[in-house]
Design an enzyme around this catalytic site. Structure first.
Site: not given
Ligand code: PGA
Length: 249
Positions: A9-11, A94, A166, A172, A212, A233-234
């Protein structure tokens, strides 16, 4: 056997050029994955990234879609528009959408319906915030999220939904759920699906963990029986890390 999956998920990260560079790198590295691989990109990247990934096993997702089919909704992007780019999936619900854009159960139910009507597979996110976990209310929270936005679906449509647990306190923050916490919640979610749709559907439902999840902890999380993969995400923003996570599945 249910589908195992690693989804990125690049956000709101990466310009178009940076996104193209990352997708190109992933295309070169991810040739023969053992699981379904998906990258969710900003709307503006979708058409280009889908085109670039032709011939690659990597699937493309949107991170959101509108809660209306079409019309005078300035700035919105419909599920039909997403589907017309060739994307296969759409993240819906999300926690950042729930939290910052006030997306409630009804809005998300409409988005799920529109995604399915347009041939997209929803990756539907659920999870509790820190205060709810501290009050030991996580089970009732995810149950209400499922009942509010996806449990109205018939079996055929529900089978097209991927669930992503999640915990919001883990997104994050570097605070990952322990493998035990993830397994316990995933088993609970699967039990809710079983109650609603029966054992065969529950066994076939893909349930991802997100929050995370990174190159170091992915293997340990994915080793749990009910954790079918991750929503990343990250760590999906670097080809090295994301590839390591894919290979851990
Ligand atoms: P994260 O985000 O891996 O940066 O914690 C996950 C997400 O929000 O899908």
């Amino acid at each position: 056997m249910r589908t195992k999956m690693v989804a990125g998920n690049w956000k709101m990260n990466k310009t178009l050029q940076e996104g193209v560079a990352l997708a190109t790198e992933l295309k070169e590295r991810v040739m023969n994955p053992k699981c379904e691989v998906v990258i969710a990109t900003p709307f503006i990247h979708l058409a280009t990234v889908v085109e670039l990934l032709k011939g690659s096993p990597i699937h493309v997702a949107a991170e959101n879609c509108a809660d209306h089919a079409l019309g005078a909704y300035t700035g919105e992007v419909s599920a039909a528009m997403v589907a017309s780019t060739g994307a296969d999936y759409c993240i819906i619900g999300h926690s950042e959408r729930r939290q910052y854009y006030a997306e409630n159960y009804d809005i998300l139910r409409t988005k799920v319906d529109l995604a399915l009507e347009n041939g997209l597979r929803p990756i539907f996110c659920i999870g509790e915030v820190k205060e709810e976990r501290e009050a030991n209310r996580q089970n009732e929270v995810v149950k209400a999220q499922l009942e509010g936005s996806v449990f109205h679906l018939n079996e055929e449509n529900f089978r097209r939904v991927v669930l992503a647990y999640e915990p919001v306190w883990a997104i994050g923050t570097g605070l990952t759920a322990t493998p035990e916490q993830a397994q316990e919640m995933h088993a609970y979610i699967r039990s809710l699906v079983e109650k609603k749709y029966g054992k065969a559907v529950a066994e076939d439902t893909t349930i991802l963990y997100g929050g995370s999840c990174n190159a170091k902890n992915a293997a340990e999380l994915f080793a749990n029986a009910d954790v079918d993969g991750g929503l990343i995400g990250g760590a999906s923003l670097k080809a090295d890390d994301f590839t390591t996570i894919i290979n851990a599945r």
